[in-house]
Design an enzyme around this catalytic site. Sequence first.
Site, PDB file in Angstrom:
ATOM      1  N   ASP A 185       0.863  -1.177   0.000  1.00  0.00           N
ATOM      2  CA  ASP A 185       0.000   0.000   0.000  1.00  0.00           C
ATOM      3  C   ASP A 185       0.906   1.236   0.000  1.00  0.00           C
ATOM      4  OD1 ASP A 185      -3.008   0.978   0.979  1.00  0.00           O
ATOM      5  OD2 ASP A 185      -1.382   2.246   1.739  1.00  0.00           O
ATOM      6  N   HIS A 198      -5.588  15.021  -7.414  1.00  0.00           N
ATOM      7  CA  HIS A 198      -5.804  13.638  -7.854  1.00  0.00           C
ATOM      8  C   HIS A 198      -5.067  13.333  -9.158  1.00  0.00           C
ATOM      9  CE1 HIS A 198      -8.734  12.353  -4.823  1.00  0.00           C
ATOM     10  NE2 HIS A 198      -9.191  13.598  -4.859  1.00  0.00           N
ATOM     11  N   GLU A 228      -4.996   2.546  -3.630  1.00  0.00           N
ATOM     12  CA  GLU A 228      -3.539   2.594  -3.709  1.00  0.00           C
ATOM     13  C   GLU A 228      -2.932   1.276  -3.240  1.00  0.00           C
ATOM     14  OE1 GLU A 228      -4.604   4.604   0.269  1.00  0.00           O
ATOM     15  OE2 GLU A 228      -5.435   4.444  -1.737  1.00  0.00           O
TER      16      GLU A 228
END
Length: 314
Positions: A185, A198, A228
């Site tokens: 992650d 973003h 993610e």
Amino acid sequence: MQNLPNRADGPEGTVSDQGLQAVLDNLDALVYVSDLDTYELLYMNAYGRRIWGDRQGQKCWQVLQGNDGPCSFCTNSKLVGADGEPRPPYIWEFQNILDKRWYQCRDRAIRWTDGRLVRMEITTDITERKEMELALKAAHAKARAAALEDELTGLHNRRAFFELGSQMLKQARRRQAPLAILMFDLDHFKVINDTHGHEAGDAVLRRVGQLLRDRVRESDIAARIGGEEFALLLPDTDEREATELADRMLRLLRTIQVDHRHSLIQPTASFGLAMMGPGEQHLERLLSQADQAMYLSKSRGRDRLSLYPGPSAA
């Protein structure tokens, strides 16, 4: 090329040989007859003669395919049974190597005028239909691939990970081969989105996806399984090999620099590693174990690898 042998007209209601010849010559399909043993062409209707001319005495494979010998896909052996009698018609499709068009063939053995068994083939051009079928099949395959691909990174998506991974798990269990799963992650990804937007976050995800595509083996399954979150399923990989791969990935991620509007973004990631245990049947449980190890990495400071179960490995 000879015509069908002439015989006297049959009884009322039957078709003479001349009438049959007229029917065959007006078919929008190739009809030919060849010797089952020598492959010599004995008859070809007008459709065939218009394309290939008069080729009497030549071999069917020479005229129709331009071969130096009998076709590898010749169906002669399928036309006569072990008892020496004709079998039911054999229907098949193929693409001609000379004109690249598709044909449907109806082959059967019949008795020729001298009593011997010969091959009769009726061949219909199905190119337009076949091209539509192939185009539809390709469209389905493309749609299927799109449904299993993460559009942003080009990796497998979560659905593909579980579909393909479940099969890989079964194979590993059947072969009693090692199977490792890595989950990672991106650290503080929300901060990247909040600070840079973003668009910047997407750029980071694409860069990580490219890194995975460049570094994993063809046999591995690499997927983006969440916003993610990424996962790697590694067949025939023991704990030592999986740990070495994770260490390399950690180092490579530390070198990534995403230039976004004059700002350099340098992401890191937290990794969790789990190994398939004896008798493991559920990919979901294996992924959950890797997830637990990954959160152990986060709790110990991030940007590191942890194993399930066990202390931090990096």
